[in-house]
Enzyme design. Structure first.
Site, PDB file in Angstrom:
ATOM      1  N   GLY A  17       0.736  -1.204   0.060  1.00 49.63           N
ATOM      2  CA  GLY A  17       0.007   0.032  -0.034  1.00 49.63           C
ATOM      3  C   GLY A  17       0.764   1.186  -0.097  1.00 49.63           C
ATOM      4  O   GLY A  17       1.850   1.428  -0.793  1.00 49.63           O
ATOM      5  N   ASP A  51       7.823  -5.631  14.227  1.00 49.58           N
ATOM      6  CA  ASP A  51       6.510  -5.323  14.659  1.00 49.58           C
ATOM      7  C   ASP A  51       6.665  -4.060  15.331  1.00 49.58           C
ATOM      8  O   ASP A  51       7.179  -3.997  16.558  1.00 49.58           O
ATOM      9  CB  ASP A  51       6.341  -6.584  15.577  1.00 49.58           C
ATOM     10  CG  ASP A  51       4.756  -6.380  16.072  1.00 49.58           C
ATOM     11  OD1 ASP A  51       4.002  -5.369  15.862  1.00 49.58           O
ATOM     12  OD2 ASP A  51       4.148  -7.154  16.592  1.00 49.58           O
ATOM     13  N   ARG A 136     -15.734   4.541  13.388  1.00 46.44           N
ATOM     14  CA  ARG A 136     -14.302   4.282  13.429  1.00 46.44           C
ATOM     15  C   ARG A 136     -13.745   4.901  14.747  1.00 46.44           C
ATOM     16  O   ARG A 136     -12.637   5.382  14.884  1.00 46.44           O
ATOM     17  CB  ARG A 136     -13.699   5.105  12.366  1.00 46.44           C
ATOM     18  CG  ARG A 136     -14.027   4.575  10.769  1.00 46.44           C
ATOM     19  CD  ARG A 136     -13.333   3.151  10.476  1.00 46.44           C
ATOM     20  NE  ARG A 136     -13.690   3.133   9.122  1.00 46.44           N
ATOM     21  CZ  ARG A 136     -14.852   2.864   8.338  1.00 46.44           C
ATOM     22  NH1 ARG A 136     -15.817   2.553   9.430  1.00 46.44           N
ATOM     23  NH2 ARG A 136     -14.997   2.434   7.361  1.00 46.44           N
ATOM     24  N   TYR A 139      -9.766   3.704  15.433  1.00 42.50           N
ATOM     25  CA  TYR A 139      -9.263   4.077  14.673  1.00 42.50           C
ATOM     26  C   TYR A 139      -8.971   5.502  14.832  1.00 42.50           C
ATOM     27  O   TYR A 139      -7.691   5.968  14.777  1.00 42.50           O
ATOM     28  CB  TYR A 139      -9.771   3.765  13.401  1.00 42.50           C
ATOM     29  CG  TYR A 139      -8.754   4.035  12.327  1.00 42.50           C
ATOM     30  CD1 TYR A 139      -7.758   3.216  11.706  1.00 42.50           C
ATOM     31  CD2 TYR A 139      -8.914   5.278  11.457  1.00 42.50           C
ATOM     32  CE1 TYR A 139      -6.890   3.866  10.726  1.00 42.50           C
ATOM     33  CE2 TYR A 139      -8.110   5.578  10.183  1.00 42.50           C
ATOM     34  CZ  TYR A 139      -7.041   4.884   9.823  1.00 42.50           C
ATOM     35  OH  TYR A 139      -6.294   4.807   8.860  1.00 42.50           O
ATOM     36  N   VAL A 172      -7.606   6.064   0.449  1.00 36.87           N
ATOM     37  CA  VAL A 172      -6.696   5.565  -0.730  1.00 36.87           C
ATOM     38  C   VAL A 172      -6.961   4.313  -0.976  1.00 36.87           C
ATOM     39  O   VAL A 172      -7.014   3.422  -0.260  1.00 36.87           O
ATOM     40  CB  VAL A 172      -5.237   5.890  -0.247  1.00 36.87           C
ATOM     41  CG1 VAL A 172      -4.103   5.474  -1.191  1.00 36.87           C
ATOM     42  CG2 VAL A 172      -5.117   7.244   0.330  1.00 36.87           C
ATOM     43  N   THR A 174      -5.709   1.151  -1.578  1.00 36.40           N
ATOM     44  CA  THR A 174      -4.430   0.124  -1.308  1.00 36.40           C
ATOM     45  C   THR A 174      -5.091  -1.389  -1.046  1.00 36.40           C
ATOM     46  O   THR A 174      -6.419  -1.355  -1.253  1.00 36.40           O
ATOM     47  CB  THR A 174      -3.871   0.765  -0.121  1.00 36.40           C
ATOM     48  OG1 THR A 174      -4.985   0.336   1.135  1.00 36.40           O
ATOM     49  CG2 THR A 174      -3.430   1.987   0.055  1.00 36.40           C
ATOM     50  N   PRO A 175      -4.294  -2.317  -1.069  1.00 36.28           N
ATOM     51  CA  PRO A 175      -4.855  -3.589  -0.887  1.00 36.28           C
ATOM     52  C   PRO A 175      -5.826  -3.867   0.223  1.00 36.28           C
ATOM     53  O   PRO A 175      -6.733  -4.568   0.208  1.00 36.28           O
ATOM     54  CB  PRO A 175      -3.500  -4.510  -0.759  1.00 36.28           C
ATOM     55  CG  PRO A 175      -2.420  -3.581  -1.531  1.00 36.28           C
ATOM     56  CD  PRO A 175      -2.892  -2.275  -1.120  1.00 36.28           C
TER      57      PRO A 175
HETATM   58  P1  NAD Z   1      -1.745  -1.814   4.130  1.00 34.89           P
HETATM   59  O1  NAD Z   1      -2.556  -2.767   4.964  1.00 34.89           O
HETATM   60  O2  NAD Z   1      -2.117  -1.917   2.589  1.00 34.89           O
HETATM   61  O3  NAD Z   1      -0.474  -1.756   4.487  1.00 34.89           O
HETATM   62  C1  NAD Z   1      -0.038  -1.680   5.851  1.00 34.89           C
HETATM   63  C2  NAD Z   1       1.333  -2.367   5.934  1.00 34.89           C
HETATM   64  O4  NAD Z   1       1.593  -2.374   7.562  1.00 34.89           O
HETATM   65  C3  NAD Z   1       1.408  -3.650   5.718  1.00 34.89           C
HETATM   66  O5  NAD Z   1       2.203  -4.256   4.901  1.00 34.89           O
HETATM   67  C4  NAD Z   1       1.366  -4.453   7.247  1.00 34.89           C
HETATM   68  O6  NAD Z   1       2.043  -5.852   7.014  1.00 34.89           O
HETATM   69  C5  NAD Z   1       2.222  -3.793   7.900  1.00 34.89           C
HETATM   70  N1  NAD Z   1       1.881  -3.711   9.241  1.00 34.89           N
HETATM   71  C6  NAD Z   1       0.555  -4.036   9.955  1.00 34.89           C
HETATM   72  N2  NAD Z   1       0.917  -4.026  11.116  1.00 34.89           N
HETATM   73  C7  NAD Z   1       2.197  -4.011  11.548  1.00 34.89           C
HETATM   74  C8  NAD Z   1       2.988  -3.912  12.734  1.00 34.89           C
HETATM   75  N3  NAD Z   1       2.572  -4.196  13.920  1.00 34.89           N
HETATM   76  N4  NAD Z   1       4.334  -3.742  12.501  1.00 34.89           N
HETATM   77  C9  NAD Z   1       4.696  -3.538  11.312  1.00 34.89           C
HETATM   78  N5  NAD Z   1       4.367  -3.536   9.978  1.00 34.89           N
HETATM   79  C10 NAD Z   1       2.772  -3.667  10.190  1.00 34.89           C
HETATM   80  O7  NAD Z   1      -2.536  -0.333   4.652  1.00 34.89           O
HETATM   81  P2  NAD Z   1      -2.463   1.099   3.760  1.00 34.89           P
HETATM   82  O8  NAD Z   1      -3.790   1.284   3.380  1.00 34.89           O
HETATM   83  O9  NAD Z   1      -1.232   1.341   3.022  1.00 34.89           O
HETATM   84  O10 NAD Z   1      -2.044   2.152   5.239  1.00 34.89           O
HETATM   85  C11 NAD Z   1      -1.065   2.457   5.624  1.00 34.89           C
HETATM   86  C12 NAD Z   1      -1.148   3.372   6.640  1.00 34.89           C
HETATM   87  O11 NAD Z   1      -1.947   4.596   5.817  1.00 34.89           O
HETATM   88  C13 NAD Z   1      -1.810   3.153   7.824  1.00 34.89           C
HETATM   89  O12 NAD Z   1      -1.206   3.753   8.913  1.00 34.89           O
HETATM   90  C14 NAD Z   1      -3.246   3.729   7.637  1.00 34.89           C
HETATM   91  O13 NAD Z   1      -3.946   3.892   8.780  1.00 34.89           O
HETATM   92  C15 NAD Z   1      -3.022   5.052   6.776  1.00 34.89           C
HETATM   93  N6  NAD Z   1      -4.204   5.376   6.072  1.00 34.89           N
HETATM   94  C16 NAD Z   1      -4.788   4.635   5.204  1.00 34.89           C
HETATM   95  C17 NAD Z   1      -5.868   4.981   4.423  1.00 34.89           C
HETATM   96  C18 NAD Z   1      -6.341   4.261   3.055  1.00 34.89           C
HETATM   97  O14 NAD Z   1      -7.517   4.650   2.671  1.00 34.89           O
HETATM   98  N7  NAD Z   1      -5.734   3.188   2.693  1.00 34.89           N
HETATM   99  C19 NAD Z   1      -6.265   6.267   4.651  1.00 34.89           C
HETATM  100  C20 NAD Z   1      -5.775   7.120   5.776  1.00 34.89           C
HETATM  101  C21 NAD Z   1      -4.739   6.536   6.460  1.00 34.89           C
END
Ligand code: NAD
Length: 239
Positions: A17, A51, A136, A139, A172, A174-175
């Protein structure tokens, strides 16, 4: 335009993502990039298993990598629920990864930044750290906390050569989001509805968040600290 030559960056949650897009963009701008994740990325060069919920893991990562110029605290997980739909264990898990994770990683990497009087921290918060989002609760609680950590660290270290900012994305694609959409009874409709919640009429792309992360990490942003940069297709503009 923005360059990150001779800079070392660590991006957490970069196996997927938004984090993967940031890691790719940083590498494209000349940085040496480490990927910190619990999951191995497709290209495991410079991968370090960490982690972020574990203080010990974060300290081990800092010992292993040594100093970094840029730390991106991106790793995060989602959870849907109101207060009563959020079990204490769910709340604790959200806290451990989404808020304590930022605390753990920053505490592990800040000392070397302070020693060199140089460092940039970019936290990936959320629009859910600026406005409340229905269903949420946990979150948003953690993401408001991430914005708080960002602003306090920016103030505490403003004269130490350390800049701390966060990005607050709206939805966004993302997967993680695609997987959630597939779980709806009518995924196509769910996709359309999610896209429509942004005034712009679509979800964002990981590369659009990565572009901001490049700017914030670059020397062109030398006067930017303590900011929460909203990138949400106008979602919060009318709230
Ligand atoms: P995603 O699930 O595609 O990627 C998240 C990554 O974090 C994964 O590779 C996962 O393995 C890793 N991860 C999870 N727990 C972990 C841990 N304890 N230690 C290390 N790595 C860990 O998610 P994304 O959508 O790319 O989100 C990334 C960030 O952006 C997050 O903080 C999310 O809250 C934030 N965000 C996402 C969106 C959205 O719509 N996608 C919107 C606002 C904020």
């Amino acid at each position: 335009m923005f360059r990150l030559d001779n800079k070392t960056a660590l991006v957490t949650g970069a196996a997927s993502g938004i984090g993967a897009a940031i890691a790719q963009a940083y590498a494209g701008c000349g940085a040496r990039v480490y990927i910190g994740d619990i999951k191995e990325p497709a290209q495991p060069d410079n991968f370090i298993r960490v982690d972020v919920a574990s203080e010990e893991d974060c300290q081990r990562a800092a010992r292993h990598i040594g100093r970094v110029d840029i730390l991106v605290n991106n790793a995060g997980i989602g959870f849907v629920g109101t207060l009563m739909q959020t079990a204490a264990a769910d709340f604790d898990r959200m806290y451990s990864v989404n808020l304590r994770g930022v605390f753990n990683m920053s505490r592990a990497f800040l000392p070397a930044m302070l020693e060199r009087r140089y460092g940039v921290i970019v936290n990936i918060a959320s629009i859910g750290g600026i406005v409340g989002v229905k269903d949420r609760l946990a979150y948003c609680a953690m993401k408001f906390g991430v914005v708080g950590i960002t602003k306090c660290m920016a103030l505490d270290h403003a004269t130490d050569g350390i800049r701390v900012n966060c990005i607050c994305p709206g939805r966004v694609e993302t997967p993680f989001v695609q997987q959630r959409i597939r779980e709806y009874p009518d995924p196509e409709r769910a996709y359309r509805e999610m896209a429509a919640t942004q005034p712009i009429g679509r979800m964002g792309w990981p590369a659009e968040i990565a572009a901001a992360a490049v700017y914030l990490a670059s020397d062109e942003a030398a006067f930017v600290t303590g900011s929460a940069l909203i990138i949400d297709g106008g979602f919060s503009a009318g709230k």
